[in-house]
Motif scaffolding. Sequence first.
Motif, PDB file in Angstrom:
ATOM      1  N   ARG A 137       1.037   4.152  -2.867  1.00  0.00           N
ATOM      2  CA  ARG A 137       0.751   5.808  -2.634  1.00  0.00           C
ATOM      3  C   ARG A 137       1.980   6.404  -3.754  1.00  0.00           C
ATOM      4  NH1 ARG A 137      -1.197   3.978   2.433  1.00  0.00           N
ATOM      5  NH2 ARG A 137       1.150   4.192   3.070  1.00  0.00           N
ATOM      6  N   GLU A 188       0.898   6.561  -6.859  1.00  0.00           N
ATOM      7  CA  GLU A 188      -0.099   7.406  -7.432  1.00  0.00           C
ATOM      8  C   GLU A 188      -0.112   8.769  -7.343  1.00  0.00           C
ATOM      9  OE1 GLU A 188      -3.666   4.428  -5.644  1.00  0.00           O
ATOM     10  OE2 GLU A 188      -2.872   5.975  -3.506  1.00  0.00           O
ATOM     11  N   GLN A 189       0.985   9.515  -6.598  1.00  0.00           N
ATOM     12  CA  GLN A 189       1.636  10.843  -6.066  1.00  0.00           C
ATOM     13  C   GLN A 189       1.857  11.644  -7.484  1.00  0.00           C
ATOM     14  OE1 GLN A 189       3.905  11.346  -2.606  1.00  0.00           O
ATOM     15  NE2 GLN A 189       2.999  10.054  -1.367  1.00  0.00           N
ATOM     16  N   SER A 207       1.061  -1.092  -0.261  1.00  0.00           N
ATOM     17  CA  SER A 207       0.203   0.557  -0.095  1.00  0.00           C
ATOM     18  C   SER A 207       0.698   1.219  -0.023  1.00  0.00           C
ATOM     19  CB  SER A 207      -0.737  -0.580   1.271  1.00  0.00           C
ATOM     20  OG  SER A 207      -1.718  -1.079   1.240  1.00  0.00           O
ATOM     21  N   GLN A 208       2.657   0.704   0.502  1.00  0.00           N
ATOM     22  CA  GLN A 208       2.408   2.334   0.147  1.00  0.00           C
ATOM     23  C   GLN A 208       3.227   2.220  -0.297  1.00  0.00           C
ATOM     24  OE1 GLN A 208       4.789   0.833   4.068  1.00  0.00           O
ATOM     25  NE2 GLN A 208       5.182   2.778   4.628  1.00  0.00           N
TER      26      GLN A 208
END
Length: 380
Positions: free
Chosen positions: A167, A170-171, A163-164
């Motif tokens: 993320r 996604e940035q 998940s990290q």
Amino acid sequence: MESPLLLIFEPNEEVRSAFQVAMAEITDSQWRVYEADSLDSALQALRDSTPNVVVSHSFTTEGGAEFLALAKQLQPEAVRVLFTEDFHDEVMTDSIAAVHLVMPQPLSCETLADIVTRAQTMQRLKLNDSLRSSLGRIDALPLLPSSYLQLCRVLDDPDASLSQVARLVEQDPALLAKVLHIANSAFFGFSSPVDSAFDAALRLGIDLLKSLVLVLGVYAGRRGLSAADQQRLANNAFLVADRAAELSRYLGRDRKQTERAYIAGLLHNVGEILGGILEVQDSRSTADEFDLSQGDYSVAGGYLLSLWGFPAAVVDAVCFSNQPQNMPQPNELCTILYVAQLAVSCQQNQVDPLLSLDKPLVAAHGIDVQVVAWLKDACS
């Protein structure tokens, strides 16, 4: 042949002891280690020996800057490494012109082993003397993109979650779009589409994801490259990567081999970054000393990838992709990359790739019939 030498300048006895322990655990008798506890002895060692790696734990104090600057001048072929706990902007800006690698403290056996491996890979590169010396004296080697380093830190953390990673992806909208595109590419054999960064990261795996982040960040704002050249190189990297993966899958290679072919394609033209820097840094002498041929760009790319810690198989494929007949041993990955570049170039220039194909080269791997058929289809 004399065994390789690691030269350490470190006034602090405790830090020198840590180096001794680390080197004892990772190397055999083939490596020699010389420890200099004063600036005078370190500078004398630079003049009297030919180290393969030079290391300093100190840059802003105790003569570390002077030591590394002289190492760059006298021993440009050596890998210059700064170990530091201080990563603030001033240290990074001051040190970048003097070193190849800035590595974090505390020192670990794994970190030192990684440096030794990189140095050994670099020493195998077949650079002519002029090019090797010029590359070693570059004022500022391209830094790895911050997004790449951030991703590496997350991936290297055993407690990190997918998940990290998602993320982080996604940035960056451009990165997310490219990751989703690759994750849904047919040539990796995926049958069902994915539409999230999490699922894409799970599907692609660590090595491919890191390479995508690297390529998307490595060309931006490069000195010596215009915006048009940056875009051209990035576009070409992805075109060749697509073709390399397509060919690998066409040849029946497995997922891991196809992934490696794609990564090699992504990185095949990274040496042109160094070519641009060389031309800007010293246009008077560099241009007169040698002409940067396409083969030189390829080997310069291998030099940079070695410093960045890429596997030797990828380094070799990039180094010889424009002259695969010069590979010391047959290497199918290099041949696939060569054919992929040929396909892209001939399609762009609307010429028949079979007129330029090195048929004995592909025949040596027993893939000549398949390659000819693939090229006819790919360039039709």
